[in-house]
Write a protein that holds these residues in place. Structure first.
Motif, PDB file in Angstrom:
ATOM      1  N   GLN A  88       0.831  -1.213   0.000  1.00 21.55           N
ATOM      2  CA  GLN A  88       0.000   0.000   0.000  1.00 21.55           C
ATOM      3  C   GLN A  88       0.861   1.255   0.000  1.00 21.55           C
ATOM      4  OE1 GLN A  88      -2.405  -0.507   3.489  1.00 21.55           O
ATOM      5  NE2 GLN A  88      -3.657  -2.119   2.577  1.00 21.55           N
ATOM      6  N   ARG A  89       1.903   1.263   0.793  1.00 22.44           N
ATOM      7  CA  ARG A  89       2.748   2.467   0.909  1.00 22.44           C
ATOM      8  C   ARG A  89       3.600   2.710  -0.325  1.00 22.44           C
ATOM      9  NH1 ARG A  89       4.401   2.704   7.293  1.00 22.44           N
ATOM     10  NH2 ARG A  89       2.262   2.935   8.013  1.00 22.44           N
ATOM     11  N   LEU A  90       4.102   1.635  -0.935  1.00 23.67           N
ATOM     12  CA  LEU A  90       4.939   1.794  -2.126  1.00 23.67           C
ATOM     13  C   LEU A  90       4.132   1.930  -3.404  1.00 23.67           C
ATOM     14  CD1 LEU A  90       7.793  -0.819  -1.539  1.00 23.67           C
ATOM     15  CD2 LEU A  90       7.861   1.651  -1.157  1.00 23.67           C
ATOM     16  N   GLY A  91       2.921   1.405  -3.380  1.00 23.94           N
ATOM     17  CA  GLY A  91       2.099   1.429  -4.584  1.00 23.94           C
ATOM     18  C   GLY A  91       2.570   0.440  -5.637  1.00 23.94           C
ATOM     19  N   CYS A  92       3.281  -0.593  -5.215  1.00 19.22           N
ATOM     20  CA  CYS A  92       3.678  -1.646  -6.156  1.00 19.22           C
ATOM     21  C   CYS A  92       3.414  -3.007  -5.513  1.00 19.22           C
ATOM     22  CB  CYS A  92       5.133  -1.502  -6.590  1.00 19.22           C
ATOM     23  SG  CYS A  92       6.350  -2.025  -5.391  1.00 19.22           S
ATOM     24  N   ARG A  93       3.317  -4.001  -6.345  1.00 17.90           N
ATOM     25  CA  ARG A  93       2.947  -5.343  -5.914  1.00 17.90           C
ATOM     26  C   ARG A  93       4.022  -5.960  -5.033  1.00 17.90           C
ATOM     27  NH1 ARG A  93       1.131  -9.917  -4.519  1.00 17.90           N
ATOM     28  NH2 ARG A  93      -0.082 -11.246  -5.900  1.00 17.90           N
ATOM     29  N   THR A  94       3.591  -6.592  -3.940  1.00 17.14           N
ATOM     30  CA  THR A  94       4.489  -7.412  -3.143  1.00 17.14           C
ATOM     31  C   THR A  94       4.102  -8.867  -3.336  1.00 17.14           C
ATOM     32  OG1 THR A  94       3.099  -7.243  -1.163  1.00 17.14           O
ATOM     33  CG2 THR A  94       4.901  -5.646  -1.382  1.00 17.14           C
ATOM     34  N   ILE A  95       5.077  -9.737  -3.244  1.00 15.14           N
ATOM     35  CA  ILE A  95       4.865 -11.175  -3.334  1.00 15.14           C
ATOM     36  C   ILE A  95       5.269 -11.749  -1.986  1.00 15.14           C
ATOM     37  CG2 ILE A  95       5.522 -13.317  -4.503  1.00 15.14           C
ATOM     38  CD1 ILE A  95       4.122 -11.386  -6.387  1.00 15.14           C
ATOM     39  N   ASN A  96       4.338 -12.401  -1.302  1.00 11.51           N
ATOM     40  CA  ASN A  96       4.592 -12.924   0.026  1.00 11.51           C
ATOM     41  C   ASN A  96       4.947 -14.404  -0.055  1.00 11.51           C
ATOM     42  OD1 ASN A  96       4.604 -13.692   2.711  1.00 11.51           O
ATOM     43  ND2 ASN A  96       2.851 -12.430   3.238  1.00 11.51           N
ATOM     44  N   VAL A  97       6.206 -14.703   0.191  1.00 16.11           N
ATOM     45  CA  VAL A  97       6.704 -16.070   0.229  1.00 16.11           C
ATOM     46  C   VAL A  97       7.110 -16.328   1.670  1.00 16.11           C
ATOM     47  CG1 VAL A  97       8.427 -17.689  -0.666  1.00 16.11           C
ATOM     48  CG2 VAL A  97       7.596 -15.833  -2.116  1.00 16.11           C
ATOM     49  N   SER A  98       6.177 -16.808   2.468  1.00 20.12           N
ATOM     50  CA  SER A  98       6.472 -17.002   3.880  1.00 20.12           C
ATOM     51  C   SER A  98       5.824 -18.283   4.385  1.00 20.12           C
ATOM     52  CB  SER A  98       5.973 -15.798   4.690  1.00 20.12           C
ATOM     53  OG  SER A  98       4.588 -15.600   4.481  1.00 20.12           O
ATOM     54  N   LEU A  99       6.379 -18.789   5.457  1.00 21.27           N
ATOM     55  CA  LEU A  99       5.903 -20.026   6.057  1.00 21.27           C
ATOM     56  C   LEU A  99       5.937 -19.868   7.560  1.00 21.27           C
ATOM     57  CD1 LEU A  99       5.172 -23.078   5.782  1.00 21.27           C
ATOM     58  CD2 LEU A  99       7.627 -23.536   5.896  1.00 21.27           C
ATOM     59  N   ASP A 100       4.774 -20.032   8.210  1.00 22.50           N
ATOM     60  CA  ASP A 100       4.779 -19.979   9.660  1.00 22.50           C
ATOM     61  C   ASP A 100       5.642 -21.142  10.163  1.00 22.50           C
ATOM     62  OD1 ASP A 100       2.460 -21.158   8.367  1.00 22.50           O
ATOM     63  OD2 ASP A 100       1.806 -21.814  10.335  1.00 22.50           O
ATOM     64  N   GLY A 101       6.622 -20.808  10.966  1.00 20.04           N
ATOM     65  CA  GLY A 101       7.585 -21.802  11.429  1.00 20.04           C
ATOM     66  C   GLY A 101       8.770 -21.965  10.495  1.00 20.04           C
ATOM     67  N   GLY A 102       8.851 -21.109   9.460  1.00 18.25           N
ATOM     68  CA  GLY A 102       9.968 -21.195   8.522  1.00 18.25           C
ATOM     69  C   GLY A 102      11.286 -20.854   9.201  1.00 18.25           C
ATOM     70  N   SER A 103      12.270 -21.698   9.022  1.00 17.16           N
ATOM     71  CA  SER A 103      13.587 -21.460   9.625  1.00 17.16           C
ATOM     72  C   SER A 103      14.394 -20.501   8.760  1.00 17.16           C
ATOM     73  CB  SER A 103      14.341 -22.786   9.751  1.00 17.16           C
ATOM     74  OG  SER A 103      14.636 -23.292   8.452  1.00 17.16           O
ATOM     75  N   ASN A 104      15.501 -20.021   9.310  1.00 15.43           N
ATOM     76  CA  ASN A 104      16.393 -19.182   8.518  1.00 15.43           C
ATOM     77  C   ASN A 104      16.910 -19.948   7.313  1.00 15.43           C
ATOM     78  OD1 ASN A 104      16.091 -17.016  10.216  1.00 15.43           O
ATOM     79  ND2 ASN A 104      17.899 -17.488  11.430  1.00 15.43           N
ATOM     80  N   ASN A 105      17.136 -21.243   7.473  1.00 15.74           N
ATOM     81  CA  ASN A 105      17.589 -22.077   6.370  1.00 15.74           C
ATOM     82  C   ASN A 105      16.521 -22.131   5.274  1.00 15.74           C
ATOM     83  OD1 ASN A 105      18.070 -24.518   4.741  1.00 15.74           O
ATOM     84  ND2 ASN A 105      19.715 -24.920   6.210  1.00 15.74           N
ATOM     85  N   TRP A 106      15.258 -22.328   5.658  1.00 19.25           N
ATOM     86  CA  TRP A 106      14.156 -22.360   4.680  1.00 19.25           C
ATOM     87  C   TRP A 106      14.069 -21.026   3.945  1.00 19.25           C
ATOM     88  CZ3 TRP A 106       9.717 -19.695   3.562  1.00 19.25           C
ATOM     89  CH2 TRP A 106       8.812 -20.323   2.707  1.00 19.25           C
ATOM     90  N   ILE A 107      14.153 -19.924   4.689  1.00 17.61           N
ATOM     91  CA  ILE A 107      14.076 -18.585   4.099  1.00 17.61           C
ATOM     92  C   ILE A 107      15.233 -18.382   3.114  1.00 17.61           C
ATOM     93  CG2 ILE A 107      14.239 -16.115   4.608  1.00 17.61           C
ATOM     94  CD1 ILE A 107      12.836 -16.807   7.326  1.00 17.61           C
ATOM     95  N   ALA A 108      16.431 -18.779   3.499  1.00 17.19           N
ATOM     96  CA  ALA A 108      17.599 -18.617   2.615  1.00 17.19           C
ATOM     97  C   ALA A 108      17.441 -19.456   1.347  1.00 17.19           C
ATOM     98  CB  ALA A 108      18.869 -19.009   3.347  1.00 17.19           C
ATOM     99  N   ARG A 109      16.924 -20.689   1.475  1.00 18.33           N
ATOM    100  CA  ARG A 109      16.736 -21.539   0.299  1.00 18.33           C
ATOM    101  C   ARG A 109      15.677 -20.974  -0.630  1.00 18.33           C
ATOM    102  NH1 ARG A 109      14.842 -26.605   2.090  1.00 18.33           N
ATOM    103  NH2 ARG A 109      14.717 -25.780   4.172  1.00 18.33           N
ATOM    104  N   ARG A 110      14.576 -20.452  -0.092  1.00 11.45           N
ATOM    105  CA  ARG A 110      13.533 -19.853  -0.946  1.00 11.45           C
ATOM    106  C   ARG A 110      14.079 -18.628  -1.652  1.00 11.45           C
ATOM    107  NH1 ARG A 110      12.008 -23.905   0.813  1.00 11.45           N
ATOM    108  NH2 ARG A 110      13.150 -24.455  -1.046  1.00 11.45           N
ATOM    109  N   THR A 111      14.851 -17.819  -0.945  1.00  7.44           N
ATOM    110  CA  THR A 111      15.437 -16.622  -1.548  1.00  7.44           C
ATOM    111  C   THR A 111      16.367 -17.017  -2.691  1.00  7.44           C
ATOM    112  OG1 THR A 111      15.266 -15.462   0.561  1.00  7.44           O
ATOM    113  CG2 THR A 111      16.760 -14.538  -1.066  1.00  7.44           C
ATOM    114  N   ARG A 112      17.169 -18.024  -2.465  1.00  6.96           N
ATOM    115  CA  ARG A 112      18.068 -18.505  -3.521  1.00  6.96           C
ATOM    116  C   ARG A 112      17.268 -19.039  -4.712  1.00  6.96           C
ATOM    117  NH1 ARG A 112      20.700 -23.154  -1.435  1.00  6.96           N
ATOM    118  NH2 ARG A 112      18.932 -24.203  -2.343  1.00  6.96           N
TER     119      ARG A 112
END
Length: 114
Positions: A88-112
């Protein structure tokens, strides 16, 4: 489909997640009188987000938010999640790639992967 492996299977609609159930609430009265409706609806990829654009250019111009339960917005209405507020603040689309309970390892792998 762009990024066909970027999905979480087995998601379904639910009024509550396992983490914000009345049974586990410390303040049950606050839980019962919370003024905002919360539901957990997931897109076809299993993420708590609207359906993602299908055009590569739109995905490349979006801001990708990768994270854990805080990014997913557990305990918050969808419109109050930080990716939605950022959109809403930026006025551009965000893509939410998140997992409740996601570890830092999971987050790093999804980012990669992205």
């Amino acid at each position: 489909m762009i990024l066909p492996d970027l999905r979480i299977s087995g998601r379904s609609y639910s009024k509550y997640s396992g983490m914000d159930n009345k049974q586990y609430a410390l303040d049950k009265k606050h839980f019962e009188t919370y003024p905002h409706a919360i539901d957990y609806q997931y897109n076809s990829r299993g993420f708590r987000d609207a359906e993602w654009p299908t055009e590569l250019a739109e995905l490349q111009q979006a801001v990708w938010c990768v994270g854990d339960s805080f990014t997913a917005g557990v305990g918050a209405p969808f419109a109050h999640t930080w990716p939605q507020i950022l959109q809403q603040r930026l006025g551009c689309r965000t893509i939410n790639v998140s997992l409740d309970g996601g570890s830092n390892n999971w987050i790093a792998r999804r980012t990669r992967d992205i």
